[in-house]
Design a protein around this motif. Structure first.
Motif, PDB file in Angstrom:
ATOM      1  N   LYS A 157      39.167  37.109  34.538  1.00  0.00           N
ATOM      2  CA  LYS A 157      40.254  37.505  35.431  1.00  0.00           C
ATOM      3  C   LYS A 157      41.524  37.782  34.645  1.00  0.00           C
ATOM      4  O   LYS A 157      42.322  38.659  35.002  1.00  0.00           O
ATOM      5  CB  LYS A 157      40.494  36.402  36.460  1.00  0.00           C
ATOM      6  CG  LYS A 157      41.471  36.751  37.559  1.00  0.00           C
ATOM      7  CD  LYS A 157      41.544  35.631  38.571  1.00  0.00           C
ATOM      8  CE  LYS A 157      42.518  35.987  39.695  1.00  0.00           C
ATOM      9  NZ  LYS A 157      42.606  34.892  40.702  1.00  0.00           N
TER      10      LYS A 157
ATOM     11  N   ARG B 102      41.981  42.032  35.367  1.00  0.00           N
ATOM     12  CA  ARG B 102      42.113  41.551  36.743  1.00  0.00           C
ATOM     13  C   ARG B 102      41.517  42.534  37.753  1.00  0.00           C
ATOM     14  O   ARG B 102      40.883  42.142  38.724  1.00  0.00           O
ATOM     15  CB  ARG B 102      43.592  41.302  37.062  1.00  0.00           C
ATOM     16  CG  ARG B 102      43.826  40.472  38.303  1.00  0.00           C
ATOM     17  CD  ARG B 102      45.318  40.254  38.518  1.00  0.00           C
ATOM     18  NE  ARG B 102      45.926  39.563  37.390  1.00  0.00           N
ATOM     19  CZ  ARG B 102      45.947  38.236  37.270  1.00  0.00           C
ATOM     20  NH1 ARG B 102      45.413  37.477  38.200  1.00  0.00           N
ATOM     21  NH2 ARG B 102      46.520  37.677  36.215  1.00  0.00           N
TER      22      ARG B 102
ATOM     23  N   SER C  65      49.481  41.777  39.028  1.00  0.00           N
ATOM     24  CA  SER C  65      48.907  40.509  39.487  1.00  0.00           C
ATOM     25  C   SER C  65      48.533  40.639  40.957  1.00  0.00           C
ATOM     26  O   SER C  65      48.949  41.588  41.630  1.00  0.00           O
ATOM     27  CB  SER C  65      49.903  39.355  39.298  1.00  0.00           C
ATOM     28  OG  SER C  65      51.073  39.583  40.063  1.00  0.00           O
TER      29      SER C  65
END
Length: 299
Positions: free
Chosen positions: A28, A32, A92
């Motif tokens: 991750k 991501r 993110s």
């Protein structure tokens, strides 16, 4: 239904689970976007598990899966759009994106509660989902409510197709423009392939809408006809996973390169010692550079 048909009916689910394992195994932290594509594949696997259970006529299992099917079906496009945002604009996982899953959550919970309130949900499934019109049970208020929820689910799904394909394409186009303006060599950095993903996704949506419009009962009653959508969906899902696996550059790498470029631009200019300025070699080199840029115009 033959053994081969049984295998092919479950094939889209197997393909989705295959890619889900691969993408969720990705770090991750390192990638991501690729990791998040695994969640999309999990949602897709639940959708096609529900289809497979329907076509293999496991009535009780379908009753248990129906609300999960609605949840997953209405989450597929929002999750894919979230994936596109991780490729193009977000470094993110922004929790605000969970808002896009609200319609899926509300409708799935409503359908689950309505089933719990019904006296005979199994008969509702047999009559309304599997087309057994010979059942003489009259529809109650809860039946009509459940029918409304399923109709609303189809309308929301259609709206999601149009909305998220448009938003996703716009995000990809903007990101590619930024990449082309920033890098002199865009090989491996441009995500034009994501437009292909959106195209494949739109074809998948068109196929799904067609199956829903014709009715899954139509395919279950025609011997061998079920093989066509099963093969098509399996192939499209495999292509989505394949192109997603090739992704190596995203907005995260772009921001890192951009910040590094800003730091270099803001650093102190190179200071040449005064004694070097009087060096004949330095003077000759400077004249040659001026000649190249001003006379030859190599730029």
């Amino acid at each position: 239904m033959s053994f081969i048909e049984d295998v092919l009916v479950f094939a889209p689910m197997y393909v989705s689970l295959f890619w889900a394992v691969i993408f969720l195994h990705e770090s991750k932290k390192d990638n991501r976007a690729k990791h998040f594509l695994g969640y999309f594949m999990i949602a897709a696997s639940v959708v096609y598990l529900s289809h497979a259970v329907f076509f293999t006529r496991h009535f009780t299992a379908y009753l248990l899966l129906d609300s999960l099917y609605v949840l997953s079906s209405l989450s597929v496009y929002p999750l894919f759009y979230w994936y596109v945002k991780l490729l193009t604009s977000e470094t993110s996982c922004n929790q605000k994106n969970l808002f896009h899953l609200l319609p899926a959550l509300l409708l799935s919970v409503s359908i689950a509660i309505t089933y719990l309130l019904m006296d005979n949900p199994d008969i509702y499934i047999l009559k309304n989902m599997f087309g057994q019109k010979a059942l003489s049970v009259d529809g109650t208020y809860l039946w009509k409510t459940q029918h409304f929820f399923h109709l609303a689910m189809r309308v929301v799904f259609f709206m999601q197709v149009l909305l998220y394909l448009y938003l996703g394409q716009r995000k990809i186009r903007l990101y590619n423009r930024q990449v082309e303006e920033f890098y002199s060599n865009i090989e491996g950095r441009n995500i034009g392939w994501a437009n292909l993903l959106l195209f494949i996704f739109s074809v998948t949506a068109f196929m799904s809408a067609t199956v829903n419009f014709i009715g899954r009962t139509f395919f279950s009653e025609k011997e061998g006809l079920l093989l066509f959508p099963a093969v098509v969906f399996s192939s499209l899902l495999f292509m989505i996973g394949f192109w997603g696996l090739k992704q190596s550059h995203s907005i995260l790498e772009f921001r890192l390169d951009e910040n590094e470029n800003v730091q270099l631009s803001n650093s102190d200019e190179l200071i040449v010692p005064e004694n070097e300025l009087q060096n004949p070699t330095f003077t000759m080199l400077r004249r040659r550079l001026i000649s190249l840029f001003e006379e030859s115009k190599i730029y």
